[in-house]
Scaffold this active site. Structure first.
Site, PDB file in Angstrom:
ATOM      1  N   ARG A  91      59.840  12.839   3.133  1.00 45.51           N
ATOM      2  CA  ARG A  91      59.217  13.768   2.005  1.00 45.51           C
ATOM      3  C   ARG A  91      59.057  12.969   0.864  1.00 45.51           C
ATOM      4  O   ARG A  91      60.073  11.855   1.110  1.00 45.51           O
ATOM      5  CB  ARG A  91      59.814  14.911   1.058  1.00 45.51           C
ATOM      6  CG  ARG A  91      59.766  15.577  -0.160  1.00 45.51           C
ATOM      7  CD  ARG A  91      60.623  16.092  -0.370  1.00 45.51           C
ATOM      8  NE  ARG A  91      60.873  16.480  -1.339  1.00 45.51           N
ATOM      9  CZ  ARG A  91      61.087  16.929  -2.809  1.00 45.51           C
ATOM     10  NH1 ARG A  91      62.064  15.737  -2.741  1.00 45.51           N
ATOM     11  NH2 ARG A  91      60.624  17.335  -3.792  1.00 45.51           N
ATOM     12  N   HIS A 135      56.608  14.033  -9.040  1.00 44.69           N
ATOM     13  CA  HIS A 135      57.561  13.603  -8.917  1.00 44.69           C
ATOM     14  C   HIS A 135      58.102  12.883 -10.646  1.00 44.69           C
ATOM     15  O   HIS A 135      58.183  11.598 -10.342  1.00 44.69           O
ATOM     16  CB  HIS A 135      58.081  13.069  -8.024  1.00 44.69           C
ATOM     17  CG  HIS A 135      59.762  13.223  -7.392  1.00 44.69           C
ATOM     18  ND1 HIS A 135      59.955  13.707  -6.314  1.00 44.69           N
ATOM     19  CD2 HIS A 135      61.240  13.188  -8.582  1.00 44.69           C
ATOM     20  CE1 HIS A 135      61.632  13.414  -6.396  1.00 44.69           C
ATOM     21  NE2 HIS A 135      61.923  12.849  -7.570  1.00 44.69           N
ATOM     22  N   GLU A 180      61.235  19.466  -9.609  1.00 44.39           N
ATOM     23  CA  GLU A 180      61.619  19.759 -10.121  1.00 44.39           C
ATOM     24  C   GLU A 180      61.510  20.109 -11.828  1.00 44.39           C
ATOM     25  O   GLU A 180      61.500  19.497 -11.933  1.00 44.39           O
ATOM     26  CB  GLU A 180      63.312  18.879 -10.459  1.00 44.39           C
ATOM     27  CG  GLU A 180      64.046  18.920  -9.239  1.00 44.39           C
ATOM     28  CD  GLU A 180      65.246  18.721  -9.447  1.00 44.39           C
ATOM     29  OE1 GLU A 180      65.709  17.939 -10.368  1.00 44.39           O
ATOM     30  OE2 GLU A 180      65.821  18.162  -8.385  1.00 44.39           O
ATOM     31  N   ASN A 310      66.297  22.377  -4.263  1.00 43.10           N
ATOM     32  CA  ASN A 310      67.364  20.834  -4.236  1.00 43.10           C
ATOM     33  C   ASN A 310      68.021  21.505  -5.055  1.00 43.10           C
ATOM     34  O   ASN A 310      68.574  21.893  -6.132  1.00 43.10           O
ATOM     35  CB  ASN A 310      66.487  20.152  -5.466  1.00 43.10           C
ATOM     36  CG  ASN A 310      65.322  19.488  -4.631  1.00 43.10           C
ATOM     37  OD1 ASN A 310      65.060  19.586  -3.679  1.00 43.10           O
ATOM     38  ND2 ASN A 310      64.759  18.652  -5.792  1.00 43.10           N
ATOM     39  N   TYR A 312      73.272  19.712  -5.600  1.00 48.17           N
ATOM     40  CA  TYR A 312      73.559  18.517  -6.056  1.00 48.17           C
ATOM     41  C   TYR A 312      74.924  19.662  -5.991  1.00 48.17           C
ATOM     42  O   TYR A 312      76.205  18.606  -5.188  1.00 48.17           O
ATOM     43  CB  TYR A 312      72.875  17.902  -6.671  1.00 48.17           C
ATOM     44  CG  TYR A 312      72.252  16.545  -6.330  1.00 48.17           C
ATOM     45  CD1 TYR A 312      72.148  16.199  -5.631  1.00 48.17           C
ATOM     46  CD2 TYR A 312      70.743  17.650  -6.429  1.00 48.17           C
ATOM     47  CE1 TYR A 312      70.928  15.435  -4.965  1.00 48.17           C
ATOM     48  CE2 TYR A 312      69.598  16.855  -6.361  1.00 48.17           C
ATOM     49  CZ  TYR A 312      69.403  15.863  -5.459  1.00 48.17           C
ATOM     50  OH  TYR A 312      68.819  15.410  -4.842  1.00 48.17           O
ATOM     51  N   GLU A 388      66.168  18.498  -1.478  1.00 47.43           N
ATOM     52  CA  GLU A 388      67.036  17.681  -1.271  1.00 47.43           C
ATOM     53  C   GLU A 388      68.902  18.174  -1.796  1.00 47.43           C
ATOM     54  O   GLU A 388      68.878  18.921  -2.405  1.00 47.43           O
ATOM     55  CB  GLU A 388      66.745  16.731  -2.972  1.00 47.43           C
ATOM     56  CG  GLU A 388      65.787  15.858  -3.235  1.00 47.43           C
ATOM     57  CD  GLU A 388      65.125  15.753  -4.631  1.00 47.43           C
ATOM     58  OE1 GLU A 388      66.579  15.701  -5.563  1.00 47.43           O
ATOM     59  OE2 GLU A 388      64.211  15.417  -4.986  1.00 47.43           O
TER      60      GLU A 388
END
Ligand code: FCB
Length: 489
Positions: A91, A135, A180, A310, A312, A388
């Protein structure tokens, strides 16, 4: 038990190991400004990140993406490295101002050629290219004309999407419009910790709508111009929001952050409407009825084939009264300006007693499990892709030339286990992309944070796979997680 591994040749794990679903895609991700370098080569013009990183005090150590990981010149070696690691997909994102300098007018063939060559190299290696159009690197001239708070920027983005469909449509089968958009809108125009560094709550909300519109228009163009089999997606950093306590105040804090952090995108994109509570929370800032024009919602709601997620760390919230929260430190960088327009009073907390990464984000795989199931509950049948997931740690190379990163391996193991459990519980997760293939320019943190599975020595640009890269290669080879290490009493 479980479904068969994707390839007939995958070595078998010992009995008791559950393989990932057939066809589950194993990848790694990067983004143009974070890895490419070659900032002024072959006609590329500055993006907002070139300008921002040159502005004193905005990026740690004054780092810029001028050279980054020099992927622009080293892409062949990088693809060979991906191949050695057994990656099935890569990606990457396209630098808009490299292919359409200044963000308007005709494309520059030399810029497009870089992506054509990169994609050809990937295809030759049997690695599926996954292209992200945006991005975060808006051409600076478009920001000078008003940037995302201006509606015209969505029109410019649609033209750019058409250029990319023409250039890569014959060889890229998986496309993502935006990465995002929450960060683009709210860190870029709200808290100002990201480019272009503006701190205007109303502009941030306007930017969010125009990013939604840009997504919808680009999705329409890609759908019209790409082969029918092409897969379209958008990637969101959905916040896994948890109230600190069971109080009604904290429940309201969670509702607010879910609205301006998540549903501001999933509402129009997946349901064709902005949530009523978001409109109420932000009515004093924006005249939504003037901002959202007739037909916008239908455009934004064009169906996607896959939603990229994504993840985290979770987002724990309260009203300021509960506990020791901080209204500024939400894990997205410190600023005197809030990236949460209309909900500036909400406080953010870090879980106690959990390991933390070098970003000071807590390690919490359960958040990913909950997130995948929440999205599945709210949007039944929607295919998902973890686009991600990963962690920064203070990696260093040993005198023998090895990079041991057991914390990253533990992080990846925990999160892949969460993905597997979410699949077993009914989430349709089609793949996983580790962030990141290699160490790179971590936005406002510059090169101080290393997220790579591959270590980059920036002085020599030498790449060294960390222990986690070898671990991930082993997972891919077996299409299953290796047995968990023994826990000593
Ligand atoms: C995400 C970004 C990505 C990277 C990781 C750590 O928000 O999409 O570029 O910086 O965080």
């Amino acid at each position: 038990m479980g479904s068969a591994p994707a390839t007939g040749t995958a070595p078998q794990r010992p009995a008791g190991e559950t393989p990932f679903p057939a066809g589950f895609v194993w990848g790694a991700a990067t983004a143009a400004y974070q890895v490419e370098g070659a900032a002024a080569e072959n006609g590329r013009t500055p993006s907002i990140w070139d300008t921002f990183s040159r502005t004193p005090g905005k990026v740690r150590n004054g780092d810029t993406g001028d050279i980054a990981a020099d992927h622009y010149h080293r892409y062949r070696d990088d693809v060979a490295l991906m191949s050695r690691l057994g990656l099935k997909a890569y990606r990457f994102s396209v630098s808009w101002s490299r292919v359409q300098p200044t963000g308007r007018g005709p494309a520059v063939e030399r810029g497009l050629d870089f992506y054509r060559k990169l994609v050809d190299e990937l295809l030759e290696a049997g690695i599926t290219p996954v292209a992200t159009l945006y991005h975060w690197d808006l051409p600076q001239e478009l920001e000078d004309a008003g940037g995302w708070p201006q509606r015209v920027t969505a029109e410019r983005f649609a033209d750019y999407a058409a250029i990319m469909a023409g250039a890569l449509g014959d060889r890229v089968g998986m496309w993502t419009t935006l990465n995002e958009p929450w960060c683009s809108a709210f860190l870029g125009y709200g808290s100002g910790v990201h480019a272009p560094g503006r701190t205007e709550p109303a502009s941030a909300l306007r930017a969010a709508h125009h990013l939604n519109l840009a997504h919808g228009r680009a999705a329409g163009i890609l759908r019209d111009r790409l082969p029918a089999a092409a897969q379209l997606s958008v990637t969101l950093n959905l916040h896994q929001v948890r109230p600190l306590t069971a109080s009604t105040q904290d429940a309201d804090a969670a509702r607010r952050i879910d609205a301006v952090g998540n549903r501001i995108f999933t509402g129009p994109m997946l349901r064709g409407e902005y949530p009523g509570d978001l409109l109420a929370d932000t009515a004093h800032l924006v005249d939504w009825s003037g901002l959202v024009r007739d037909g916008d919602l239908a455009e934004i709601a064009r169906p996607v084939d896959v939603l990229g997620v994504n993840y985290y760390t979770p987002t724990i919230v309260s009203t300021p009264a509960s506990g020791t929260g901080d209204t500024r430190n939400d894990g997205h960088g410190n600023s005197d300006h809030s990236p949460w327009p209309g909900s500036e009073h909400v406080a953010f907390h870090l879980a106690e007693n959990r390991p933390r990464t070098a970003m000071n984000w807590s390690v919490d795989p359960e958040g990913l499990y909950d997130l995948l199931l929440d999205v599945t509950r709210d949007h039944p049948g929607l295919p998902l892709m973890v686009t991600e997931n990963g962690a920064a740690f203070d990696d260093y190379m040993s005198p023998e030339g090895r990079v041991e990163d057991p914390e990253r391996i533990a992080y990846l193991r925990g999160h892949l286990d969460a993905v597997q459990r979410a699949v077993a519980a009914g989430a349709d997760v089609r793949g996983y992309f580790l962030w990141s293939l290699m160490d790179n320019f971590e936005w406002a943190y510059g090169y101080s944070k290393r997220f790579g599975a591959v270590y980059v020595d920036y002085a020599t640009q030498r790449r060294t796979p960390k222990a986690s890269a070898h671990w991930y290669a082993d997972v891919i080879r077996h299409h299953a997680l290796p047995p968990a290490p023994e826990v000593r009493a």
